[in-house]
Design a protein around this motif. Structure first.
Motif, PDB file in Angstrom:
ATOM      1  N   TYR A 198       1.475   6.865  -6.809  1.00 15.25           N
ATOM      2  CA  TYR A 198       0.346   7.534  -7.476  1.00 15.25           C
ATOM      3  C   TYR A 198      -0.348   8.646  -6.697  1.00 15.25           C
ATOM      4  O   TYR A 198      -1.165   9.361  -7.265  1.00 15.25           O
ATOM      5  N   SER A 199      -0.078   8.769  -5.418  1.00 12.69           N
ATOM      6  CA  SER A 199      -0.932   9.662  -4.606  1.00 12.69           C
ATOM      7  C   SER A 199      -0.897  11.113  -5.074  1.00 12.69           C
ATOM      8  O   SER A 199      -1.936  11.783  -5.094  1.00 12.69           O
ATOM      9  N   VAL A 240      -9.368  10.270  -3.150  1.00  9.97           N
ATOM     10  CA  VAL A 240      -8.119   9.495  -3.190  1.00  9.97           C
ATOM     11  C   VAL A 240      -8.143   8.428  -2.091  1.00  9.97           C
ATOM     12  O   VAL A 240      -7.768   7.271  -2.325  1.00  9.97           O
ATOM     13  N   GLN A 241      -8.618   8.810  -0.929  1.00  8.52           N
ATOM     14  CA  GLN A 241      -8.708   7.848   0.173  1.00  8.52           C
ATOM     15  C   GLN A 241      -9.594   6.663  -0.222  1.00  8.52           C
ATOM     16  O   GLN A 241      -9.231   5.498  -0.003  1.00  8.52           O
ATOM     17  N   PHE A 286      -1.937   9.865   3.948  1.00 13.80           N
ATOM     18  CA  PHE A 286      -1.541   8.465   4.103  1.00 13.80           C
ATOM     19  C   PHE A 286      -2.029   7.908   5.444  1.00 13.80           C
ATOM     20  O   PHE A 286      -2.577   6.800   5.508  1.00 13.80           O
ATOM     21  N   TYR A 329       1.004   4.008  -2.846  1.00 12.74           N
ATOM     22  CA  TYR A 329       0.714   5.373  -2.384  1.00 12.74           C
ATOM     23  C   TYR A 329       1.812   6.319  -2.881  1.00 12.74           C
ATOM     24  O   TYR A 329       1.520   7.377  -3.430  1.00 12.74           O
ATOM     25  N   ASN A 330       3.048   5.913  -2.686  1.00  7.63           N
ATOM     26  CA  ASN A 330       4.155   6.775  -3.129  1.00  7.63           C
ATOM     27  C   ASN A 330       4.150   6.971  -4.646  1.00  7.63           C
ATOM     28  O   ASN A 330       4.496   8.029  -5.152  1.00  7.63           O
ATOM     29  N   TYR A 339      -8.581  -0.341  -3.190  1.00  4.97           N
ATOM     30  CA  TYR A 339      -7.425  -1.168  -3.548  1.00  4.97           C
ATOM     31  C   TYR A 339      -7.076  -2.129  -2.411  1.00  4.97           C
ATOM     32  O   TYR A 339      -6.839  -3.317  -2.627  1.00  4.97           O
ATOM     33  N   TYR A 385      -7.766   4.216  -2.516  1.00  4.75           N
ATOM     34  CA  TYR A 385      -6.809   3.345  -1.827  1.00  4.75           C
ATOM     35  C   TYR A 385      -7.521   2.314  -0.946  1.00  4.75           C
ATOM     36  O   TYR A 385      -7.075   1.166  -0.845  1.00  4.75           O
ATOM     37  N   ILE A 440       0.842  -1.198   0.000  1.00  7.07           N
ATOM     38  CA  ILE A 440       0.000   0.000   0.000  1.00  7.07           C
ATOM     39  C   ILE A 440       0.878   1.249   0.000  1.00  7.07           C
ATOM     40  O   ILE A 440       0.617   2.198  -0.739  1.00  7.07           O
ATOM     41  N   ALA A 441       1.932   1.201   0.805  1.00 10.18           N
ATOM     42  CA  ALA A 441       2.850   2.356   0.846  1.00 10.18           C
ATOM     43  C   ALA A 441       3.492   2.567  -0.527  1.00 10.18           C
ATOM     44  O   ALA A 441       3.658   3.699  -0.986  1.00 10.18           O
ATOM     45  N   ILE A 466      -5.667   7.243   5.334  1.00 15.34           N
ATOM     46  CA  ILE A 466      -5.995   6.005   4.618  1.00 15.34           C
ATOM     47  C   ILE A 466      -5.757   4.784   5.515  1.00 15.34           C
ATOM     48  O   ILE A 466      -6.580   3.880   5.592  1.00 15.34           O
TER      49      ILE A 466
END
Lengths: 166, 185
Positions: A18-19, A40-41, B20, A15-16, A47, A44, A11-12, B23
């Motif tokens: 595409y966020s 966005v949240q 982040f 996240y890095n 996903y 994810y 996930i990280a 999330i």
């Protein structure tokens, strides 16, 4: 995070990757920082809870963008019933954080585009995806994307001219 | 769109730092929002659903053809709809595509297979490409697109459902100089 099938490291990683892009696209789409963050949240979270396997990095990227666009459309539909003045005020405050001076002319013009046209304009002109890539991401034909880009260019031209003479 | 200042500012936008954590620690925003929406709209949706089902049944329940509409016109074996009668059939000259906007109102599932062209949904997403089947049920607004249409050709889409097998045919009528759509069993 036991309820989710994906590891936190995965996930990280995504996240890095595409966020920032997803947040930019959502911000231009919704015109509102809070809605953009929610969109966005949601992507994810979707996903994290899904078992979808990606055949390539392009497939993965397209999945994220398509999920985001769908979520932005949902938010847009929800916002369409909110008070318009209240919404405009919130949008201006939101954009102030990221844009300055003449850039507001462009953000205001993009804001006024119809949803479907706005999406292709953002992906092609702002994010730099080719017509074919945009078509693949949105599951449209290339000719449909070209048509929307052409309409979008015409509308933006008119809107920018109007705003310059106000 | 060539404003360099705007593009530089756009490209410098980063996702907020707190996103982040949000999330990872609060991964259910949709569900919370949805619950609020569900509570507010449940009664409305239920009422609308009942009305839609009753209308769909009234429109299609006793019909021997599937509930396919162009504009307000239900397609039957006898009705031939032409582009002169409705803006549901359009020739987009700029991109050389022939588009038929139609609506399915059917309480049972229908399988659609375009032998030519492709079918899009309301959002412009491709649901089905040439010679591939897809299924619709209840109420759906769809667009059948045939790229590079030729006036000498006939384009078809096969439709099968509870009422049998049908063919939606798109052809050019020289007498009226317009494209026509018909539904045949």
């Amino acid at each position: 995070m036991g309820r989710f099938p994906r590891a936190e490291k995965d996930i990280a990683d995504v996240y890095n990757k595409y966020s920032d892009m997803l947040f930019r696209v959502a911000l231009m789409h919704s015109g509102n920082k809070d809605d953009a963050m929610d969109a966005v949240q949601d992507v994810y979270v979707k996903y994290m809870g899904s078992n979808v396997l990606f055949l390539s990095s392009e497939h993965e990227k397209a999945w994220f963008i398509r999920a985001l666009i769908n979520r932005c459309h949902d938010i847009s539909r929800k916002n369409s019933v909110r008070n318009h003045d209240e919404l405009s005020a919130a949008e201006n405050i939101s954009y102030n954080e990221y844009f300055s001076g003449d850039s507001f002319l462009v953000t205001d013009a993009i804001e006024k585009l119809p949803e479907k046209i706005k999406t292709v304009i953002i992906l092609h002109y702002l994010e730099g995806f080719s017509v074919e890539e945009t078509a693949k991401i949105l599951k449209l034909s290339s000719s449909a994307v070209k048509m929307r880009l052409s309409r979008g260019r015409d509308s933006l031209k008119e809107l920018l001219e109007e705003e310059m003479y106000v | 769109m060539s404003d360099k200042g705007f593009m530089a500012e756009y490209k410098s936008i980063k996702a907020p730092d707190e996103l982040f954590d949000k999330i990872m620690n609060d991964p259910l925003p949709s569900e919370k929002n949805n619950i609020r929406v569900y509570i507010k709209t449940a009664a409305g949706i239920a009422a609308a659903l009942i009305i839609t089902l009753i209308s769909a049944f009234a429109l299609t329940g006793n019909s021997s053809t599937p509930g396919i509409f162009i504009g307000d016109e239900l397609l039957t074996g006898e009705v031939l709809i032409t582009s002169a009668d409705t803006n549901g059939i359009m020739l987009a000259r700029a991109v050389n595509e022939l588009c038929v906007d139609f609506r399915v109102e059917e309480k049972d599932e229908l399988s659609l297979t375009p032998e030519n062209g492709f079918v899009l949904n309301e959002n412009g997403e491709i649901l089905c490409e040439e010679n591939k089947a897809f299924t619709v049920s209840s109420s759906s607004a769809l667009r059948w697109t045939v790229p590079f249409p030729e006036e000498n050709s006939i384009y078809t889409m096969n439709i099968s459902g509870k009422n049998g097998e049908f063919t939606l045919t798109l052809s050019f009528d020289r007498q009226s100089s317009s494209w026509t759509v018909s539904l045949n069993k």
